[in-house]
Design a protein around this motif. Structure first.
Motif, PDB file in Angstrom:
ATOM      1  N   GLY A   1      -8.270   9.373  -1.365  1.00 16.45           N
ATOM      2  CA  GLY A   1      -7.144  10.008  -0.559  1.00 16.45           C
ATOM      3  C   GLY A   1      -5.770   9.173  -0.871  1.00 16.45           C
ATOM      4  N   GLY A   2      -6.085   8.016  -1.872  1.00 20.65           N
ATOM      5  CA  GLY A   2      -4.967   7.350  -2.242  1.00 20.65           C
ATOM      6  C   GLY A   2      -4.230   7.819  -3.775  1.00 20.65           C
ATOM      7  N   PHE A   3      -4.406   6.829  -4.718  1.00 18.16           N
ATOM      8  CA  PHE A   3      -4.136   7.363  -6.136  1.00 18.16           C
ATOM      9  C   PHE A   3      -5.390   7.997  -6.522  1.00 18.16           C
ATOM     10  CE2 PHE A   3      -0.904   3.941  -5.830  1.00 18.16           C
ATOM     11  CZ  PHE A   3       0.053   4.699  -6.373  1.00 18.16           C
TER      12      PHE A   3
ATOM     13  N   SER B   1      -1.271  -1.366  -4.285  1.00 18.96           N
ATOM     14  CA  SER B   1      -0.849  -0.521  -3.467  1.00 18.96           C
ATOM     15  C   SER B   1      -2.159   0.189  -2.851  1.00 18.96           C
ATOM     16  CB  SER B   1       0.051   0.649  -4.172  1.00 18.96           C
ATOM     17  OG  SER B   1       0.240   1.874  -3.145  1.00 18.96           O
ATOM     18  N   GLU B   2      -2.999   0.689  -3.747  1.00 24.54           N
ATOM     19  CA  GLU B   2      -4.378   1.175  -3.334  1.00 24.54           C
ATOM     20  C   GLU B   2      -5.110   0.255  -2.489  1.00 24.54           C
ATOM     21  OE1 GLU B   2      -7.364   4.284  -3.309  1.00 24.54           O
ATOM     22  OE2 GLU B   2      -5.201   4.252  -4.190  1.00 24.54           O
ATOM     23  N   VAL B   3      -5.163  -1.029  -2.760  1.00 27.32           N
ATOM     24  CA  VAL B   3      -5.863  -2.010  -1.732  1.00 27.32           C
ATOM     25  C   VAL B   3      -5.195  -1.942  -0.528  1.00 27.32           C
ATOM     26  CG1 VAL B   3      -6.422  -4.239  -1.342  1.00 27.32           C
ATOM     27  CG2 VAL B   3      -7.011  -3.191  -3.661  1.00 27.32           C
ATOM     28  N   LEU B   4      -3.666  -2.193  -0.426  1.00 26.04           N
ATOM     29  CA  LEU B   4      -3.166  -2.013   0.969  1.00 26.04           C
ATOM     30  C   LEU B   4      -3.418  -0.632   1.501  1.00 26.04           C
ATOM     31  CD1 LEU B   4       0.117  -3.611  -0.217  1.00 26.04           C
ATOM     32  CD2 LEU B   4      -1.454  -4.854   1.073  1.00 26.04           C
ATOM     33  N   TYR B   5      -3.263   0.278   0.827  1.00 20.32           N
ATOM     34  CA  TYR B   5      -3.584   1.588   1.463  1.00 20.32           C
ATOM     35  C   TYR B   5      -4.921   1.788   2.192  1.00 20.32           C
ATOM     36  CZ  TYR B   5      -4.846   6.598   1.673  1.00 20.32           C
ATOM     37  OH  TYR B   5      -5.067   7.969   2.112  1.00 20.32           O
ATOM     38  N   ARG B   6      -6.037   1.313   1.483  1.00 18.62           N
ATOM     39  CA  ARG B   6      -7.486   1.507   2.062  1.00 18.62           C
ATOM     40  C   ARG B   6      -7.715   0.331   3.023  1.00 18.62           C
ATOM     41  NH1 ARG B   6     -11.911   3.560  -2.306  1.00 18.62           N
ATOM     42  NH2 ARG B   6     -10.489   4.580  -3.937  1.00 18.62           N
TER      43      ARG B   6
ATOM     44  N   GLY C   1       9.667   7.782  -1.849  1.00 23.18           N
ATOM     45  CA  GLY C   1       8.559   7.250  -1.329  1.00 23.18           C
ATOM     46  C   GLY C   1       8.345   6.097  -1.775  1.00 23.18           C
ATOM     47  N   LEU C   2       9.214   5.470  -2.572  1.00 22.45           N
ATOM     48  CA  LEU C   2       8.908   4.077  -3.416  1.00 22.45           C
ATOM     49  C   LEU C   2       8.459   3.158  -2.486  1.00 22.45           C
ATOM     50  CD1 LEU C   2       9.135   2.033  -5.874  1.00 22.45           C
ATOM     51  CD2 LEU C   2      11.314   1.767  -5.446  1.00 22.45           C
ATOM     52  N   THR C   3       9.290   2.765  -1.486  1.00 19.81           N
ATOM     53  CA  THR C   3       8.871   1.413  -0.440  1.00 19.81           C
ATOM     54  C   THR C   3       7.489   1.866   0.372  1.00 19.81           C
ATOM     55  OG1 THR C   3      10.186   2.639   1.214  1.00 19.81           O
ATOM     56  CG2 THR C   3      11.323   0.987  -0.334  1.00 19.81           C
TER      57      THR C   3
ATOM     58  N   GLN D   1       1.593   2.606   1.903  1.00 16.94           N
ATOM     59  CA  GLN D   1       1.526   3.678   2.796  1.00 16.94           C
ATOM     60  C   GLN D   1       1.365   4.978   1.907  1.00 16.94           C
ATOM     61  OE1 GLN D   1       4.041   2.765   6.443  1.00 16.94           O
ATOM     62  NE2 GLN D   1       4.731   1.245   4.875  1.00 16.94           N
ATOM     63  N   LEU D   2       0.413   5.279   1.371  1.00 13.39           N
ATOM     64  CA  LEU D   2       0.467   6.293   0.488  1.00 13.39           C
ATOM     65  C   LEU D   2       0.391   7.525   1.158  1.00 13.39           C
ATOM     66  CD1 LEU D   2      -2.099   5.145  -2.195  1.00 13.39           C
ATOM     67  CD2 LEU D   2       0.491   4.846  -2.071  1.00 13.39           C
ATOM     68  N   ASP D   3      -0.059   7.871   2.216  1.00 13.98           N
ATOM     69  CA  ASP D   3       0.272   9.253   2.882  1.00 13.98           C
ATOM     70  C   ASP D   3       1.512   9.706   3.204  1.00 13.98           C
ATOM     71  OD1 ASP D   3      -2.556   9.650   3.132  1.00 13.98           O
ATOM     72  OD2 ASP D   3      -2.788   8.449   4.766  1.00 13.98           O
ATOM     73  N   GLY D   4       2.304   8.488   3.579  1.00 14.68           N
ATOM     74  CA  GLY D   4       3.954   8.744   3.988  1.00 14.68           C
ATOM     75  C   GLY D   4       4.492   8.847   2.422  1.00 14.68           C
TER      76      GLY D   4
END
Length: 935
Positions: A520-522, A619-624, A745-747, A753-756
Motif C-alpha cells: 500500500g505504500g510505494f 518513507s516506506e519504513v515510516l509508512y508501515r 504531497g511532498l511533506t 504519510q503515503l496515503d495522504g
C-alpha cells in the motif's frame, strides 16, 4: 569457528574488558553489530562485538584481549571487500574511524608511513604537493583504506605501471596471532621457523607461486625466495588479515603522471579487444582497461546519454593511458599506441574532463554492473579472476560460453593489460547457493586451465578460498597452512579464509532475507514489488562513504559514522528483512535510529551506482511503522505544512507577528517537535493565489505551457511565481495556471504519510493529467515538488497511465527554456553562488540550469552538497547539529566568501531558508535572476 558458536560464548566478559582497556568505541549492541555483518560481498556473518580503536595501543589491546579469550579477530577498513574478506564471527575491528593518520611523508625517499585506516585518496592528496602518489589505485580509492589494499594485495587500473600493493610496500609494523609484535621488511628472521620452511620448499615456491603478475589467490609466498630478497613484508601483503594484524605500514610513493593522454580503441567484442593487448604492452602504457558495450548501455540508462563521451565504433573498447614527461610527449606516445592497436576505430583524448568521464565509467563499474541490462540483480563472487594477458582473449570466449551454459549474464570489464577481468553475474541467490556453487566450480576449472588465478586483486575471502584446491597442489596448500601456523597457530585471525576455508555457499546473505512485498505504500515495481529486493540493491560498494565533496551522503560527511551512511542504513534494513539480529521489524528501534539522520536528499538515487533510494526506503519504513497509529507531533506539524500554510494565508501578517515573539516562537517550535533554535519561515503578505484572484492571469499568445504553482511557492515566495511567468512569456510560451490548489504531497511523503500523499496526488492527476495527455509541458517551480512529479508519482501510481504522462510532461524552468531555445538576458560578470537543490540534482539534473547561466554570462560558483535543512529534517528536534554540520560542508563557507555584489541563487525553499537562518543571507531563484524585467 561458526557465527553460531560465537553467539553462545560469554562475550560480555570480553566486551567489558575491551571497554576498560581501550579509548575507542566498543559495542556489542545489535544495531552496531548489524552494520558489520557484511562487507561488499554475498556473505553475512554476525560479529560478537565491534571495536573502533583510537590509537595503536588500542588496537594492540584489542588483539591481545581477543587472543586471551580465544575469540577470532577480523580487521576491517572501508568494508568494501568483495569476497567476504572483512567479516567475522568474533571481534570486528574498524580501523577507518580513528586509525587514519598519515604519520610521515618523505618526499626525498618517496615513502609514506601510515596507519591502516588511511584512505588512498587522502594519502594521494597529501603526497600531491610533492608530485607523488601511491601507485595502486583500486576503483574504490576514494574510500578504500591502505589496510584493505595491503590485505587484499590490490592493484587497480594502474597496476600495469606500478604493480600490486606487494610491490609498493617497504615495511609493516604488525602483531601476529601469538601476540608477537615485530617489523616485517626484507629478511625472515622475525619469525622463528620461517627460514627453514622456505628452504625446505624451494621447488614448490618456484613452480607454483608468482607464475604471472596477477596471481593473487592464496598467499604470495614467492616473495620469500632468496632470489626475491626474502621479502617478508611483501609476502604478508595479500594474507587478508589471516596471518598478522597491521598496525602501521611504510609504503612507496611514485611520481604522478603530469598529463596522461587516453587512447580509446574500438573492437567487435571484448574478446577481440583482449586479443590486441599483447601488441600494446611493449609501449609501456600506464593502464589498459577493457569496457563492454553492455556495461556502457547500463550507464546510459542509469545516467543518461550525456554521461558517456563519444566512443569509437565497436562493442568492446580498450582505454589505454599513455604517459610522458609532458602533455606533448603523452600525446605522441598515445599516437604510437593507437597505430599498434589493430583497429581503425580510434579516439585520442587528452587529459581533462572528457578523459575523467571515461575513467569514471570504470570506477563506478562495480556498482553499475550490479544490474544486468534487463534489470536483474547481479552479484559478486566470480569477481576478478585473472589470466596471463596472452591468454585473455581465449579465456573470455570460453567464459562467455560458460555463462550461457549456466544461463547467467554479466557485464565483464577490467584491467586487460594485466589479464584481470571483473564481472558480476545474475546467479539466482534468493533461494540458496546451489547455482553459485556450480558456476564457481566450473569457472575455477576454466581459469586454471588458462594458467590463471581465482583472484587478480580482491583476494579469496569466503568466496574463493574453498576453490584454492583446484588451483594449487596438495603440497602448495600444505605449505600455505604451515606458513599461517607459524604466525597464528590457533587460527584466530580472520578464520574461514584461505587456510581451512569456509564453504563458498555458507553464510550467504540474500537467501536468509525474507520477502517484504509492497503493502500500500510505494510499489517498488522496479524491484518486483518487494522491499527486500529493493534494499538488497546495496551490495556494499561504499561510494556513499567517499568524501568527494559531492551530494552523497550528507549525514555521513557530518558524522563519519557507518550508522549514518546510505550503506549502513541499507545494511540495517537488510538485517530487518533477515529478522534474526534485528527482530523488531518495521518498528525496530535500531532501524529507526539508523534512518533518523537520513536527510531524504535522494542523492543516493543518482550517485549510488547500485540505484539505492534511501529517501524512498525511509518513507516506506515510516509508512508501515506508523500507519493507523499516533505519529510524532512533527509529522502533523511539518508533514501537513501545506495545510497549515493555507490556513496561515488567511492572516499571514498576524501569523508572522506572533512567530516573531521569541518566547512564543520557541514554545511553539518545541511543542511542534521542532528545534527552538530554528526560526519560523515568514509567510508572504499576499500569497500568489490571493494575487491571482484579485488580478487574474491572462495567458499571452504562444506555445501553451502549464505552470504548476506548488504550496511553497504560493505561500512563501510568490515573487518567484511572477518571475517564472515573466520568463516563460518572454520565451514565447502561453502560460496556463490551473485554478485548483494542487499539492504534490511532498511533506506527506517525507514523513511516511503515503496515503495522504496519494490523495493529494490523485487530485493533481485529475487536474494535470489532461494537459499531459495533450502533450502540454508542465513547468514546476519548487525543485523538490517537481521531483515528486518526475519520480515518486509513478511509484505511488504504478498502474495509472496519467502518472507516467504527467511525469514525462513535467519540466524544470531551465528545461522549458532550453526547449524554447530562449536566449537569457545578459548578466555579464555577475558573481553568482549556486546551491542546487538536492532533489533537482538527483531526479532532474542541473545541466540545463548550468548551460542557461553560462549563456547569461555570469561567473558561477556551483556548490556540490546538501544545504542541510532538507525540508522537515533540519527543523526537527535532534537534527539541528547535523543540519549545521552539513551546511558547513559547502553552503556556509561559500556564503562567507561571497563578494559584496555576489548573488546567492537557490531555487529550493529549504536552501533559501537555511541560508537565511544560519548566515543571514538572502537568495533568489533562477527565474528572478533572469527575469527580463530585472534591471
Amino acid at each position: 569457528m561458526s557465527a553460531q558458536t560465537i553467539e553462545l560464548l560469554p562475550v560480555h566478559d570480553l566486551v567489558g574488558e575491551l571497554r576498560g582497556a581501550i579509548e575507542g568505541e566498543v559495542s556489542d549492541a545489535a544495531g552496531r553489530r548489524a552494520l558489520y555483518t557484511t562487507d561488499a560481498s554475498n556473505y553475512r556473518i554476525v560479529p560478537a562485538a565491534v571495536v573502533a580503536p583510537r590509537t595503536t595501543a588500542d588496537l594492540l589491546a584489542a588483539t591481545e584481549i581477543a587472543r586471551r579469550h580465544g575469540i577470532p579477530l577480523t580487521l576491517r577498513g572501508a568494508g568494501t571487500s568483495i569476497a567476504g574478506n572483512a567479516i567475522g564471527p568474533g571481534v570486528v575491528v574498524d580501523t577507518s574511524v580513528h586509525l587514519n593518520r598519515i604519520l610521515d611523508i618523505d618526499p626525498a625517499a618517496r615513502t609514506a608511513r601510515v596507519e591502516p585506516g588511511v584512505i588512498i585518496s587522502s594519502l594521494n592528496r597529501a603526497a600531491s604537493p610533492h608530485g607523488l602518489r601511491f601507485g595502486p589505485d583500486p576503483s574504490t580509492h576514494m574510500r578504500a583504506t591502505i589496510g584493505g589494499v595491503l590485505g587484499n594485495n590490490a592493484c587497480g587500473a594502474h597496476g600495469l605501471a606500478y604493480g600490486r600493493a606487494a610491490d609498493n610496500v617497504i615495511e609493516l609494523d604488525v602483531v601476529d596471532g601469538l601476540g608477537r609484535r615485530f617489523t616485517a621488511g626484507d629478511g625472515l628472521d622475525p619469525v622463528p621457523g620461517l627460514a627453514n620452511l622456505v628452504s625446505a620448499n624451494l621447488a614448490v615456491l618456484r613452480t607454483e607461486f608468482g607464475t604471472f603478475g596477477r596471481q593473487v589467490s592464496g598467499y604470495s609466498l614467492e616473495h620469500l625466495l632468496p632470489e626475491n630478497g626474502a621479502g617478508l613484508a611483501r609476502a604478508l601483503v595479500g594474507t587478508e588479515g589471516t596471518v598478522v594484524t597491521m598496525l602501521e605500514a611504510t609504503v612507496k610513493l611514485v611520481p604522478a603522471a603530469p598529463a596522461p593522454a587516453l587512447v580509446v580503441l574500438g573492437y567487435a567484442d571484448m574478446a577481440s579487444a583482449a586479443d590486441a593487448v599483447p601488441a600494446l604492452l611493449p609501449f609501456r602504457p600506464l593502464a589498459i582497461e577493457g569496457l563492454d558495450a553492455r556495461l556502457v548501455e547500463v550507464i546510459r540508462r542509469h545516467r543518461g546519454a550525456g554521461a558517456v563521451p563519444d566512443l569509437p565504433a565497436g562493442n568492446g573498447w580498450l582505454l589505454v593511458e599513455a604517459g610522458g614527461a609532458d602533455a606533448a610527449e603523452a600525446l605522441e606516445n598515445a599516437r604510437a599506441i593507437a597505430a599498434a592497436g589493430g583497429t581503425s576505430a580510434v579516439r585520442i583524448v587528452p587529459a581533462g574532463t572528457e578523459a575523467s568521464a571515461l575513467w569514471r565509467i570504470r570506477e563506478d563499474g562495480a556498482g553499475l554492473a550490479g544490474r544486468t541490462p534487463q534489470g536483474r540483480q547481479a552479484w559478486p563472487g566470480w569477481e576478478d579472476a585473472a589470466v596471463p594477458p596472452a591468454r585473455l582473449g581465449a579465456y573470455l570466449r570460453e567464459f562467455e560460453t560458460l555463462m550461457r551454459t549456466h544461463g547467467v549474464e554479466g557485464l565483464p570489464y577490467g584491467h586487460f593489460g594485466d589479464g584481470c577481468i571483473h564481472v558480476r553475474l545474475d546467479i539466482p541467490l534468493e533461494a540458496d547457493g546451489t547455482a553459485l556453487r556450480s558456476f564457481m566450480h566450473d569457472a575455477a576449472e576454466l581459469v586454471v586451465r588458462h594458467g590463471g588465478s581465482l583472484s587478480g586483486e580482491h583476494g579469496d575471502g569466503r568466496a574463493r578460498s574453498e576453490l584454492l584446491a583446484l588451483m594449487y597442489s596438495s603440497e602448495a596448500l600444505e605449505l600455505q597452512a604451515r606458513f599461517k601456523a607459524l604466525f597464528d597457530p590457533d587460527a584466530l585471525l580472520n578464520p574461514g579464509v584461505i587456510v581451512d576455508p569456509a564453504p563458498l555457499d555458507a553464510g550467504l546473505r540474500r537467501p536468509a532475507a525474507r520477502p517484504l512485498p509492497a503493502a500500500g505504500g510505494f510499489s517498488f515495481a522496479h524491484d518486483g514489488g518487494d522491499f527486500t529486493r529493493a534494499v538488497h540493491r546495496c551490495v556494499g560498494v561504499g561510494k556513499c562513504r567517499a568524501d568527494t565533496g559531492g551530494f552523497m551522503c550528507p549525514s555521513f560527511q557530518a558524522s563519519k559514522d557507518e550508522n549514518d551512511v546510505t550503506r549502513g542504513r541499507a545494511r540495517m534494513l537488510q538485517e530487518m528483512a533477515n529478522g534474526s539480529l534485528i527482530a523488531g521489524g518495521w518498528d525496530s528501534a535500531e532501524v529507526h535510529d539508523a534512518l533518523d539522520l537520513c536527510l531524504s536528499c535522494k542523492a543516493c538515487s543518482r550517485d549510488c551506482p547500485a540505484g539505492v533510494d534511501m529517501a524512498q526506503y525511509k518513507s516506506e519504513v515510516l509508512y508501515r511503522s506508523f500507519r493507523g497509529r499516533l505519529r510524532p507531533v512533527s509529522h502533523y506539524v511539518l508533514g501537513w505544512l501545506p495545510r497549515w500554510a493555507k490556513v496561515a494565508g488567511i492572516a499571514p501578517r498576524l501569523v508572522n507577528a506572533v512567530a516573531g515573539i521569541g518566547p512564543l516562537r520557541r514554545l511553539g517550535m518545541r511543542l511542534g517537535g521542532m528545534d527552538p533554535r530554528r526560526g519560523m519561515p515568514a509567510f508572504a503578505a499576499t500569497p500568489y493565489r490571493s494575487r491571482k484572484r484579485r488580478s487574474p492571469h491572462r495567458p499571452a499568445a504562444g506555445t501553451p505551457v502549464v505552470l504548476w504553482v506548488d504550496s511553497f511557492s504560493d505561500s512563501f515566495h510568490p515573487d518567484a511565481v511572477a518571475a517564472t511567468i515573466a520568463v516563460l512569456e518572454d520565451a514565447g510560451y502561453s502560460v496556463r495556471i490551473p485554478d485548483e490548489d494542487l499539492c504534490c504531497g511532498l511533506t506527506w511523503i517525507s514523513t511516511g504519510q503515503l496515503d495522504g500523499a496519494r490523495r493529494r496526488l490523485a487530485k493533481l492527476l485529475d487536474a494535470l493529467g489532461p494537459f499531459a495527455a495533450a502533450g502540454t509541458p508542465i513547468v514546476g517551480i519548487e525543485p523538490s515538488c517537481t521531483a515528486v512529479l518526475r519520480g515518486d508519482l509513478v511509484d505511488l501510481f504504478p498502474d495509472d497511465a496519467r502518472a507516467s504522462a504527467v511525469a514525462g510532461a513535467t519540466r524544470t524552468l531551465a528545461e522549458a527554456l532550453e526547449a524554447a531555445a530562449w536566449q537569457p538576458p545578459r548578466r555579464d560578470g555577475l558573481e553568482v553562488v549556486v546551491q542546487p537543490h538536492c532533489h533537482q540534482y538527483s531526479v532532474m539534473g542541473f545541466q540545463a540550469d548550468r548551460e542557461l547561466l553560462a549563456q547569461a554570462g555570469v561567473r558561477v560558483t556551483e556548490l556540490a552538497g546538501c544545504c542541510g535543512l532538507a525540508g522537515n529534517f533540519g527543523m526537527e528536534l535532534g537534527h539541528y547539529e547535523t543540519s549545521v554540520k552539513v551546511a558547513d560542508h559547502a553552503l556556509l563557507p561559500a556564503i562567507a566568501q561571497m563578494g559584496e555584489d555576489a548573488i546567492l541563487l537557490a531555487d529550493g525553499f529549504s536552501c533559501r531558508t537555511q541560508a537565511s537562518q544560519l548566515a543571514g543571507a538572502s537568495a533568489v531563484t533562477l527565474a528572478e535572476l533572469l527575469d527580463p524585467r530585472r534591471a
